[in-house]
Design a protein around this motif. Structure first.
Motif, mmCIF file in Angstrom:
data_model
loop_
_atom_site.group_PDB
_atom_site.id
_atom_site.type_symbol
_atom_site.label_atom_id
_atom_site.label_comp_id
_atom_site.label_asym_id
_atom_site.label_seq_id
_atom_site.Cartn_x
_atom_site.Cartn_y
_atom_site.Cartn_z
ATOM 1 N N LEU A 137 -12.288 12.251 13.046
ATOM 2 C CA LEU A 137 -12.212 12.243 11.708
ATOM 3 C C LEU A 137 -10.938 12.390 10.913
ATOM 4 O O LEU A 137 -10.533 11.464 9.888
ATOM 5 N N GLN A 138 -10.259 13.181 11.416
ATOM 6 C CA GLN A 138 -8.603 13.094 11.162
ATOM 7 C C GLN A 138 -7.937 11.844 11.254
ATOM 8 O O GLN A 138 -7.319 11.327 10.528
ATOM 9 N N ARG A 139 -8.092 11.192 12.588
ATOM 10 C CA ARG A 139 -7.330 10.069 12.918
ATOM 11 C C ARG A 139 -7.960 8.887 11.930
ATOM 12 O O ARG A 139 -6.894 7.904 11.497
ATOM 13 N N CYS A 140 -9.228 9.036 11.726
ATOM 14 C CA CYS A 140 -9.785 7.825 11.102
ATOM 15 C C CYS A 140 -9.068 7.993 9.439
ATOM 16 O O CYS A 140 -9.031 7.047 8.854
ATOM 17 N N LEU A 141 -9.256 9.196 8.877
ATOM 18 C CA LEU A 141 -8.536 9.449 7.493
ATOM 19 C C LEU A 141 -7.129 8.941 7.470
ATOM 20 O O LEU A 141 -6.810 8.393 6.397
ATOM 21 N N MET A 142 -6.315 9.416 8.542
ATOM 22 C CA MET A 142 -4.985 9.098 8.600
ATOM 23 C C MET A 142 -4.842 7.376 8.563
ATOM 24 O O MET A 142 -4.043 6.866 7.998
ATOM 25 N N PHE A 143 -5.469 6.759 9.511
ATOM 26 C CA PHE A 143 -5.466 5.481 9.669
ATOM 27 C C PHE A 143 -5.898 4.556 8.567
ATOM 28 O O PHE A 143 -5.280 3.726 7.889
ATOM 29 N N THR A 144 -6.785 5.245 7.866
ATOM 30 C CA THR A 144 -7.130 4.348 6.484
ATOM 31 C C THR A 144 -6.302 4.548 5.594
ATOM 32 O O THR A 144 -5.997 3.737 4.542
ATOM 33 N N ALA A 201 -2.818 5.108 5.728
ATOM 34 C CA ALA A 201 -1.908 4.138 6.244
ATOM 35 C C ALA A 201 -2.215 2.640 5.797
ATOM 36 O O ALA A 201 -1.293 1.960 5.538
ATOM 37 N N PHE A 202 -3.516 2.400 6.172
ATOM 38 C CA PHE A 202 -3.975 0.984 5.908
ATOM 39 C C PHE A 202 -3.958 0.658 4.279
ATOM 40 O O PHE A 202 -3.322 -0.337 3.998
ATOM 41 N N PHE A 233 1.621 -2.354 -0.502
ATOM 42 C CA PHE A 233 2.926 -2.814 -0.687
ATOM 43 C C PHE A 233 2.736 -4.285 -0.179
ATOM 44 O O PHE A 233 3.351 -5.148 -0.779
ATOM 45 N N VAL A 234 1.616 -4.688 0.496
ATOM 46 C CA VAL A 234 1.439 -6.375 0.841
ATOM 47 C C VAL A 234 1.086 -7.016 -0.549
ATOM 48 O O VAL A 234 1.523 -8.173 -0.965
#
Length: 270
Positions: free
Chosen positions: A23-30, A32-33, A39-40
């Motif tokens: 869940l932490q990795r999913c939150l961090m990836f979200t 970052a995305f 920025f895009v």
């Protein structure tokens, strides 16, 4: 009975811990995305100009490249989500606590290490370009004019996307394939697997980049082919070595420093 219950409690605890880590990795990836997407969106006009405008503002792609670019972006996002969220080795609670205690110091060392390697790689590639410039075709040298129209945000986005594309779409899937092939060996070596994935992925990327540059510049030159292959192998090998032996942060910061310095030197001297 007590030992079985205690083992059952440890197993459940580890399962909860691993789920929380996912869940932490999913939150961090979200997060970052979302940041990169912001920025895009803010740079959408500059990105469109860089991709589809002619010289000296951009590389002059046609509308036929829109579908491949969207496909590559979706593939990069999917592979990054898989390797960043799902395909991650779960650490034990003790190691997680130990890593948490020295996280900041290790992160600083990782970023400094990556920045130094990015700086050295940029200097080496710039020296190779200076040596090879008299032998490169003029049709390729004209594309260096676009560095004058690039801003810092666009360069940062290019560095993030290129390193993510190389790691998630090419090198990491190739390492999985090589690990499956090395199962049949009696003594599989992790170093052999790592070096093999870096070398093969660097060669594949170098050949692809040489072909792509030849198509964009509409020129066929053996000197240009050799130059692109050498530069791409150096940069991709640096990213791969930093990723496997230092960390993802070092690989990203190295590519960022490399892109910033190369763009700055090209803007100053070309």
């Amino acid at each position: 009975m007590i030992e079985q219950q205690s083992k059952r409690q440890i197993t459940l605890f580890e399962a909860v811990l691993n789920n929380y880590s996912t869940l932490q990795r999913c939150l961090m990836f979200t997060c970052a995305f979302l940041v990169v997407s912001g920025f895009v969106f803010a740079e959408r006009a500059n990105i469109a100009s860089f991709l589809f405008s002619g010289l000296p503002m951009g590389i002059g792609l046609t509308s036929n490249f829109i579908a491949p670019l969207v496909a590559v972006g979706f593939l990069t996002l999917s592979c990054s989500a898989y390797f960043g969220i799902i395909c991650v080795s779960n650490a034990s609670p003790s190691s997680q606590q130990a890593n948490g205690n020295r996280f900041l110091s290790e992160l600083r060392m990782t970023l400094v290490f990556g920045a130094c390697f990015g700086l050295l790689t940029a200097i080496l590639c710039s020296l190779i370009f200076v040596i090879a410039e008299p032998y490169l075709p003029q049709a390729f040298l004209e594309y260096h004019q676009i560095f004058g129209s690039l801003d810092v945000v666009l360069i940062v986005l290019t560095a993030i996307f290129s390193s993510t594309l190389y790691l998630s779409v090419l090198m990491l899937p190739l390492s999985i394939v090589l690990s499956r092939l090395m199962v049949f060996e009696t003594t599989p070596s992790q170093v052999k697997l790592t070096i093999g994935s870096i070398v093969i992925s660097s060669i594949i990327l170098a050949l692809f980049m040489a072909l792509l540059v030849a198509v964009i510049t509409a020129t066929l030159s053996i000197n240009l082919f050799i130059f692109i292959v050498i530069i791409t192998i150096i940069t991709s090998s640096t990213l791969g070595l930093l990723y496997w032996f230092v960390g993802l942060e070092a690989s990203l910061i190295a590519n960022l420093v490399y892109c910033l310095l190369v763009s700055y030197l090209a803007h100053i001297f070309l």
